[in-house]
Design a protein around this motif. Structure first.
Motif, PDB file in Angstrom:
ATOM      1  N   GLU A 552       0.803  -1.221   0.000  1.00  0.00           N
ATOM      2  CA  GLU A 552       0.000   0.000   0.000  1.00  0.00           C
ATOM      3  C   GLU A 552       0.835   1.271   0.000  1.00  0.00           C
ATOM      4  O   GLU A 552       0.281   2.365  -0.120  1.00  0.00           O
ATOM      5  CB  GLU A 552      -0.945   0.001   1.210  1.00  0.00           C
ATOM      6  CG  GLU A 552      -1.885  -1.179   1.272  1.00  0.00           C
ATOM      7  CD  GLU A 552      -2.830  -1.268   0.083  1.00  0.00           C
ATOM      8  OE1 GLU A 552      -3.060  -0.239  -0.584  1.00  0.00           O
ATOM      9  OE2 GLU A 552      -3.341  -2.366  -0.191  1.00  0.00           O
ATOM     10  N   VAL A 553       2.148   1.155   0.157  1.00  0.00           N
ATOM     11  CA  VAL A 553       2.994   2.356   0.180  1.00  0.00           C
ATOM     12  C   VAL A 553       4.066   2.302  -0.899  1.00  0.00           C
ATOM     13  O   VAL A 553       5.004   3.098  -0.893  1.00  0.00           O
ATOM     14  CB  VAL A 553       3.633   2.554   1.572  1.00  0.00           C
ATOM     15  CG1 VAL A 553       2.556   2.736   2.630  1.00  0.00           C
ATOM     16  CG2 VAL A 553       4.547   1.399   1.950  1.00  0.00           C
ATOM     17  N   ILE A 554       3.943   1.359  -1.829  1.00  0.00           N
ATOM     18  CA  ILE A 554       4.853   1.241  -2.971  1.00  0.00           C
ATOM     19  C   ILE A 554       4.051   1.543  -4.221  1.00  0.00           C
ATOM     20  O   ILE A 554       2.944   1.023  -4.399  1.00  0.00           O
ATOM     21  CB  ILE A 554       5.465  -0.172  -3.047  1.00  0.00           C
ATOM     22  CG1 ILE A 554       6.298  -0.463  -1.793  1.00  0.00           C
ATOM     23  CG2 ILE A 554       6.314  -0.338  -4.293  1.00  0.00           C
ATOM     24  CD1 ILE A 554       6.781  -1.904  -1.702  1.00  0.00           C
ATOM     25  N   ALA A 555       4.583   2.384  -5.094  1.00  0.00           N
ATOM     26  CA  ALA A 555       3.812   2.803  -6.269  1.00  0.00           C
ATOM     27  C   ALA A 555       3.432   1.617  -7.144  1.00  0.00           C
ATOM     28  O   ALA A 555       2.280   1.493  -7.578  1.00  0.00           O
ATOM     29  CB  ALA A 555       4.599   3.839  -7.076  1.00  0.00           C
ATOM     30  N   PHE A 556       4.392   0.740  -7.428  1.00  0.00           N
ATOM     31  CA  PHE A 556       4.139  -0.385  -8.328  1.00  0.00           C
ATOM     32  C   PHE A 556       4.626  -1.686  -7.698  1.00  0.00           C
ATOM     33  O   PHE A 556       5.685  -2.205  -8.054  1.00  0.00           O
ATOM     34  CB  PHE A 556       4.824  -0.154  -9.675  1.00  0.00           C
ATOM     35  CG  PHE A 556       4.366   1.103 -10.371  1.00  0.00           C
ATOM     36  CD1 PHE A 556       3.126   1.156 -10.980  1.00  0.00           C
ATOM     37  CD2 PHE A 556       5.180   2.229 -10.392  1.00  0.00           C
ATOM     38  CE1 PHE A 556       2.694   2.319 -11.606  1.00  0.00           C
ATOM     39  CE2 PHE A 556       4.754   3.397 -11.007  1.00  0.00           C
ATOM     40  CZ  PHE A 556       3.501   3.449 -11.623  1.00  0.00           C
ATOM     41  N   PRO A 557       3.869  -2.223  -6.743  1.00  0.00           N
ATOM     42  CA  PRO A 557       4.309  -3.441  -6.060  1.00  0.00           C
ATOM     43  C   PRO A 557       3.976  -4.695  -6.856  1.00  0.00           C
ATOM     44  O   PRO A 557       3.212  -4.667  -7.830  1.00  0.00           O
ATOM     45  CB  PRO A 557       3.496  -3.409  -4.763  1.00  0.00           C
ATOM     46  CG  PRO A 557       2.209  -2.746  -5.178  1.00  0.00           C
ATOM     47  CD  PRO A 557       2.595  -1.720  -6.220  1.00  0.00           C
ATOM     48  N   LYS A 558       4.561  -5.803  -6.415  1.00  0.00           N
ATOM     49  CA  LYS A 558       4.230  -7.125  -6.947  1.00  0.00           C
ATOM     50  C   LYS A 558       3.187  -7.780  -6.034  1.00  0.00           C
ATOM     51  O   LYS A 558       2.993  -7.377  -4.895  1.00  0.00           O
ATOM     52  CB  LYS A 558       5.485  -8.012  -6.994  1.00  0.00           C
ATOM     53  CG  LYS A 558       6.694  -7.385  -7.708  1.00  0.00           C
ATOM     54  CD  LYS A 558       6.471  -7.254  -9.191  1.00  0.00           C
ATOM     55  CE  LYS A 558       7.764  -6.866  -9.925  1.00  0.00           C
ATOM     56  NZ  LYS A 558       8.239  -5.509  -9.583  1.00  0.00           N
ATOM     57  N   THR A 559       2.548  -8.810  -6.564  1.00  0.00           N
ATOM     58  CA  THR A 559       1.615  -9.590  -5.754  1.00  0.00           C
ATOM     59  C   THR A 559       2.394 -10.486  -4.793  1.00  0.00           C
ATOM     60  O   THR A 559       3.629 -10.538  -4.815  1.00  0.00           O
ATOM     61  CB  THR A 559       0.728 -10.469  -6.638  1.00  0.00           C
ATOM     62  OG1 THR A 559       1.553 -11.477  -7.257  1.00  0.00           O
ATOM     63  CG2 THR A 559       0.028  -9.656  -7.708  1.00  0.00           C
ATOM     64  N   ALA A 560       1.658 -11.252  -3.990  1.00  0.00           N
ATOM     65  CA  ALA A 560       2.298 -12.183  -3.067  1.00  0.00           C
ATOM     66  C   ALA A 560       3.025 -13.305  -3.788  1.00  0.00           C
ATOM     67  O   ALA A 560       3.832 -14.016  -3.191  1.00  0.00           O
ATOM     68  CB  ALA A 560       1.257 -12.778  -2.112  1.00  0.00           C
ATOM     69  N   THR A 561       2.760 -13.467  -5.092  1.00  0.00           N
ATOM     70  CA  THR A 561       3.485 -14.469  -5.890  1.00  0.00           C
ATOM     71  C   THR A 561       4.505 -13.814  -6.817  1.00  0.00           C
ATOM     72  O   THR A 561       4.916 -14.401  -7.815  1.00  0.00           O
ATOM     73  CB  THR A 561       2.500 -15.319  -6.719  1.00  0.00           C
ATOM     74  OG1 THR A 561       1.679 -14.455  -7.523  1.00  0.00           O
ATOM     75  CG2 THR A 561       1.612 -16.148  -5.817  1.00  0.00           C
ATOM     76  N   ALA A 562       4.910 -12.583  -6.484  1.00  0.00           N
ATOM     77  CA  ALA A 562       5.969 -11.853  -7.203  1.00  0.00           C
ATOM     78  C   ALA A 562       5.608 -11.574  -8.655  1.00  0.00           C
ATOM     79  O   ALA A 562       6.451 -11.624  -9.548  1.00  0.00           O
ATOM     80  CB  ALA A 562       7.295 -12.610  -7.129  1.00  0.00           C
ATOM     81  N   VAL A 563       4.338 -11.240  -8.904  1.00  0.00           N
ATOM     82  CA  VAL A 563       3.867 -10.934 -10.252  1.00  0.00           C
ATOM     83  C   VAL A 563       3.446  -9.473 -10.316  1.00  0.00           C
ATOM     84  O   VAL A 563       2.802  -8.961  -9.397  1.00  0.00           O
ATOM     85  CB  VAL A 563       2.682 -11.842 -10.639  1.00  0.00           C
ATOM     86  CG1 VAL A 563       2.055 -11.406 -11.965  1.00  0.00           C
ATOM     87  CG2 VAL A 563       3.130 -13.295 -10.729  1.00  0.00           C
TER      88      VAL A 563
END
Length: 587
Positions: A552-563
């Motif tokens: 929630e504080v990263i502009a473009f994060p990955k999912t829990a499966t690194a996608v």
């Protein structure tokens, strides 16, 4: 049909207009937030990252007809006169709520498809949908607030370090693979077939080399990469505030970093008292069952073995005879719990892994879940724990470390269950004097508890070979509300000591040279004593923003499966690229 911006220039952001701007002309540029059509009058809220302003269209049939075509998320420009809202339409929830703009000109800069979720409302949306359409999610006020907070914190950190004589120095992103713990992300080299770079898990070796190079004081807000299983507070790429200084001691590091943390918290209007509390690792484990204790709820674990040495309760007596302990803590106000509520806690303890949990109600006389416990033993235990008549005492027995660890987990579970963890309260402490090494029964070898470049305590160096488990490290973690937000140490600056540590870790001289040869050679050219720390920026911002996940504080994060659902990464690549890299895919 989209119009061009032309010579229009924004005079105010959408969050800037106030009563001081009355009777002046304003040009607003942004997105249509809401539309309210009252027939002969139309209101739109126009939004940018700074806020929302109300625009009214009236008394101009042509302009009104043009405005009636607007829909949420259209990009528009509006020119008009700033005027007071009528008393019944004043909106005290908005900073701009006393004024509105009477539109005189309108430009439709771009249309928008209907979004897959509401932008104007923070209604629940599947995280996968939010991440797929991250560019829309980022328009929502909550995300914009989080990203804005992240900028403010990063800027404050840079100002603080610059004032203390630190230089911000970039270290390589393409570097050598030196796996120790988490897996590296590997990057194949096209010009060196069969050879690979690694993305850095941290700049550890390079920041130490900067000290060897006489840079004296270094910091960097840097991206790091770890190919590991993910949790709410983990990402394959993350940001840390990396710090190193020559001629450092733990006290110097504490004195440097505490004002940095205070400056960070000032970004949300919070004042943290300093100096921060310090707690040795052994004390943290014994009293809280964790090396990152959450101190907000109290409920300190106490050893009350002495109360049960001669106990009629054979289970406790035998545990003590076998070298174990009886420990427990008090739940504030727990004496009012019903039997069903207490049974719920006992069931929770079983799920955590307790073989048995005993509860005690202080009173006249005290009562417990085990009738064999005498009144004298119960009173001694209640006194030892410091419980009041309003509390509920929870007791367990077994090997010391395991008992405290389980009680520590139960302590947090009860605190969450009873809402004892105030999100507006911040408890910061330094956990110090960590063990240097930890034994892996599975691998049959010692591992570095932090990393293999951490210096042992001076007084423990002679036990490195004879009693490695008792050797303490010049290591320290910074803990905030039960989360580790930073970790560091004083480093080894002697090539001889570094070789001893590698051998103790089962790393041969040949393997050490292969993996760390450039660094070991650098140590031989006059390395000053040095040390540092790394702060987890994502985790800190998540705590400040009261978010459960760093996504929630990263502009473009990955999912829990690194996608990355938005860009569809990772993905296959053209076979030509693989051939150029001398790689073959198993797919």
């Amino acid at each position: 049909m989209a119009e061009q911006l032309g010579d229009w220039v924004r005079t105010h952001t959408c969050g800037a207009l106030r009563t001081a701007d009355l009777d002046t002309d304003a040009t607003l540029l942004g997105w249509v937030h809401r539309v309210r059509d009252l027939g002969g009058v139309l209101f739109i809220d126009i939004r940018d990252r700074e806020g929302v302003s109300q625009v009214v269209f009236r008394d101009n049939d042509e302009l009104l007809a043009q405005a009636k075509k607007l829909r949420p998320e259209f990009v528009v420009g509006v020119k008009g006169l700033v005027e007071s809202r009528s008393p019944e339409t004043v909106n005290p929830k908005l900073a701009t709520g006393d004024v509105e703009v009477l539109a005189r000109e309108l430009r439709l800069l771009n249309e928008a498809k209907t979004p897959p979720f509401q932008i104007a409302e923070d209604s629940p949306v599947s995280e996968d949908v939010r991440l797929k359409y991250r560019y829309l999610d980022l328009r929502r006020p909550r995300l914009q607030g989080n990203i804005g907070l992240r900028h403010k914190v990063a800027f404050a950190i840079r100002e603080q370090f610059n004032a203390k004589g630190f230089w911000e120095i970039e270290t390589p992103i393409l570097t050598k693979s030196t796996p120790e713990g988490a897996r590296d992300y590997l990057v194949p080299s096209r010009v060196h077939p069969g050879e690979f770079y690694a993305l850095p898990q941290s700049p550890q070796l390079f920041k130490q080399i900067l000290m060897i190079g006489g840079m004296d004081r270094y910091f960097q807000i840097t991206r790091c990469f770890r190919d590991e299983d993910l949790r709410a507070d983990r990402q394959p790429e993350f940001t840390q505030v990396d710090v190193e200084m020559a001629f450092a001691s733990p006290d110097l590091i504490y004195g440097l970093m505490e004002p940095v943390i205070q400056r960070i918290f000032a970004c949300i209007g919070k004042t943290l008292p300093a100096p921060f509390r310090r707690m040795p690792y052994a004390e943290a484990m014994a009293k809280y069952g964790s090396d990152k204790p959450d101190l907000r709820c109290g409920m300190e674990i106490h050893d009350v073995s002495a109360a049960f040495v001669d106990s009629e309760f054979r289970v406790f007596k035998q545990i003590i005879v076998d070298g174990g302990v009886i420990r427990g803590f008090a739940v504030p106000g727990g004496n009012k719990y019903t039997r069903n509520q207490i049974d719920g806690i006992v069931d929770q303890a079983k799920q955590i892994g307790f073989g048995g949990l005993i509860w005690v109600r202080p009173g006249e006389p005290p009562t417990s879940s085990v009738k064999a416990l005498s009144e004298g033993s119960l009173r001694a235990a209640i006194t030892g724990i410091g419980a009041t008549a309003d509390d509920l005492v929870l007791l367990a027995g077994g090997p010391a470390d395991n008992t405290s660890s389980l009680l520590g987990q139960l302590r947090l579970a009860v605190a969450k269950r009873e809402n004892l963890l105030d999100p507006e309260k911040y408890e910061v402490l330094w956990v110090t004097d960590f063990p240097l090494l930890e034994w892996s029964g599975e691998d049959g070898r010692w591992y570095a508890m932090h990393h293999p470049f951490t210096s042992p305590m001076d007084e423990d160096m002679d036990k490195l070979e004879s009693d490695p488990g008792s050797v303490r490290a010049k290591a320290y973690d910074l803990v905030l509300n039960g989360s580790e937000i930073g970790g560091g140490s004083i480093r080894i600056h002697s090539a001889e000591m570094q070789a001893r540590i590698f051998r103790r870790l089962g790393i041969s001289d040949e393997e050490a040279k292969s993996r760390f040869g450039f660094f070991l050679e650098a140590l031989e050219y006059g390395t000053p004593p040095h040390g540092g720390i790394a702060l987890g920026l994502d985790r800190i911002i998540a705590i400040l923003a009261n978010e459960a996940s760093i996504r929630e504080v990263i502009a473009f994060p990955k999912t829990a499966t690194a996608v990355d659902l938005m860009s569809d990464a990772p993905s296959t690549v053209d076979p030509k690229q693989l051939r150029e890299l001398h790689l073959k895919s198993s797919k």
